[in-house]
Enzyme design. Structure first.
Site, short mmCIF file in Angstrom:
data_model
loop_
_atom_site.label_atom_id
_atom_site.label_comp_id
_atom_site.label_asym_id
_atom_site.label_seq_id
_atom_site.Cartn_x
_atom_site.Cartn_y
_atom_site.Cartn_z
N ASP A 81 0.82 -1.22 0.00
CA ASP A 81 0.00 0.00 0.00
C ASP A 81 0.85 1.26 0.00
O ASP A 81 2.04 1.24 0.34
CB ASP A 81 -0.93 0.01 1.23
CG ASP A 81 -0.17 0.07 2.56
OD1 ASP A 81 0.82 -0.67 2.71
OD2 ASP A 81 -0.55 0.86 3.42
N GLU A 176 0.14 -1.24 5.64
CA GLU A 176 1.19 -0.81 6.56
C GLU A 176 1.00 0.64 6.95
O GLU A 176 1.21 1.03 8.09
CB GLU A 176 2.57 -1.00 5.90
CG GLU A 176 3.74 -0.86 6.85
CD GLU A 176 4.36 0.53 6.90
OE1 GLU A 176 5.27 0.71 7.72
OE2 GLU A 176 3.94 1.42 6.16
ZN LIG Z 1 6.95 2.09 4.10
#
Ligand SMILES: [Zn+2]
Length: 410
Positions: A81, A176
């Site tokens: 992401d 993340e």
């Molecule tokens: Zn990163």
């Protein structure tokens, strides 16, 4: 000719994979799987036959060992992401070949200039090929550089069976950037003993320290009375909260600290006359530093409250995450091997600490010790993000060398 790390990088950054902190789904945005499906196809094409995308959006794959002796199973991780801070739709990567120095004007937005004064690391890039955006999106080098580097290293190891290595696992995560990157990781299925996130910045850097982090909530119960009859009686919780915030130490704040210094940082205040809450985050590199800062905050509250004898407060500390160094120090070979690999890849290793948390710090406390190696990107989460081809190539080389070092030393 197999794809270069730059070919791969340019292919991945144009796929929008922005995560969304407001979403309750897993992954937070379905579009992250678009990149996931492509990566699985490519892993299968490389010859990693167990590569798959699971129901949560994670990718697992294995590069089988090619030696008889036991070698610790290591894993390389990256996240698919990109940050919610800036749009990742319609990324138009630009390559500046043989960068000659100086500020870089991005052509899609005249306001967007990558300045050397803000990016001193550009001074080490003269002659290199630099990839930027057109200034209207982020680039997503964080962390598609890590993906491209791990993919390229995997291809290289498979294509060169004379390079001896143990079993190597690959883990690509989602979300993340919204703090949920390892929520659904299945560490038993992964089956690695040690791991490395390829998610740092400057070439040659490796980080084995993160902040330790707590949240503090102070709730103040004031004395509420109709303002017309309030003289000598009202104790406005909003004003009590203001008095506490005003006394927070100015030299222990994010805006006044750097390096290994911690801080106290108010992140939110809500309130009415009868009740107010101050939310703070506290950061330090060790537990004693955290405790001292929390004691300092409570001492400020206790110092303010006697001025409001009818009011009361509660003080609540919530643990957020801990410095991964305590875990990594139990296995010094993780860092020693990485430092050696960086050196063999032609760089002077620099050990550093992260003023924040990483997926690696959470993985470390879940039982998978995991420092963070450079991926080469700079100015993360912004339209001024940039990375050089040469630094990505150094990261690929570092991964390959690291696989060799673990085998040699086993
Ligand atoms: Zn990163």
């Amino acid at each position: 000719m197999p794809d270069t790390v730059t070919d791969r990088f340019l292919r991945y950054v144009v796929i929008d994979t922005q995560s969304d902190p407001k979403s309750a789904t897993q992954p937070s945005t379905e579009k992250q799987k678009n990149l996931g499906r492509l990566l699985v196809e490519e892993l299968l094409a490389i010859g990693l036959l167990d590569a798959h995308l699971d129901e949560y959006g994670y990718i697992y794959a294995t590069i089988p060992s090619n030696v008889d002796k036991p070698v610790p199973v290591i894993c390389f991780c990256s996240h698919m992401d990109t940050a919610p801070d800036f749009t990742g739709t319609n990324v138009k990567p630009q390559m500046i070949r043989a960068y000659a120095g100086g500020d870089i004007q991005l052509w899609g937005d005249s306001q967007q200039i990558i300045r050397v004064s803000d990016n001193p690391a550009l001074r080490d890039q003269i002659g290199n090929d630099i990839i930027t955006t057109d200034g209207t999106t982020l680039l997503g080098a964080d962390d598609k550089a890590g993906l491209a580097e791990i993919m390229t290293a995997a291809q290289f190891l498979v294509d060169n069976p004379d390079i001896k290595h143990g079993t190597i696992k690959i883990l690509f995560t989602v979300d993340e950037e919204v703090g949920r990157g390892v929520d659904k990781v299945d560490l038993r299925k992964l089956g690695a003993q040690f791991a490395y996130t390829m998610d740092g910045e400057t070439a040659g850097h490796i980080e084995d320290e993160t902040f330790s982090a707590d949240g503090v909530d102070i709730t103040i119960q004031g004395v509420a009375i109709h303002p017309g009859f309030a003289k000598g009686k009202m104790e406005n919780a909003i004003k009590i909260a203001g008095a506490i915030i005003d006394r927070l130490p100015k030299h222990i704040a994010p805006e006044t600290t750097s390096g290994k210094e911690g801080f106290i940082h108010p992140t939110g205040v809500t309130g009415s006359m009868e009740k107010a809450t101050i939310s703070l985050i506290v950061r330090d590199f060790d537990d004693e530093g955290l405790d001292a800062k929390e004691a300092m905050i409570e001492a400020i509250v206790q110092d303010v409250m006697p001025d409001y004898p009818g009011s009361s407060y509660t003080f609540e500390v919530k643990q957020q995450y801990r410095n991964m160094k305590v875990v990594l120090d139990r296995h010094p070979e993780i860092m020693e091997n990485a430092v050696e690999a960086i050196r063999r890849a032609g760089m002077e290793p620099v050990r550093g600490s992260i003023r924040g948390g990483t997926d690696g710090s959470r993985l470390s406390f879940m039982g998978l010790p995991c420092p963070n190696i450079f991926a080469g990107g700079h100015a993360f989460h912004s339209p001024l993000e940039w990375i050089s081809r040469q630094d990505m190539e150094k990261a690929v080389q570092t991964i390959v060398e690291l696989a060799k070092v673990w085998e040699e030393r086993s």
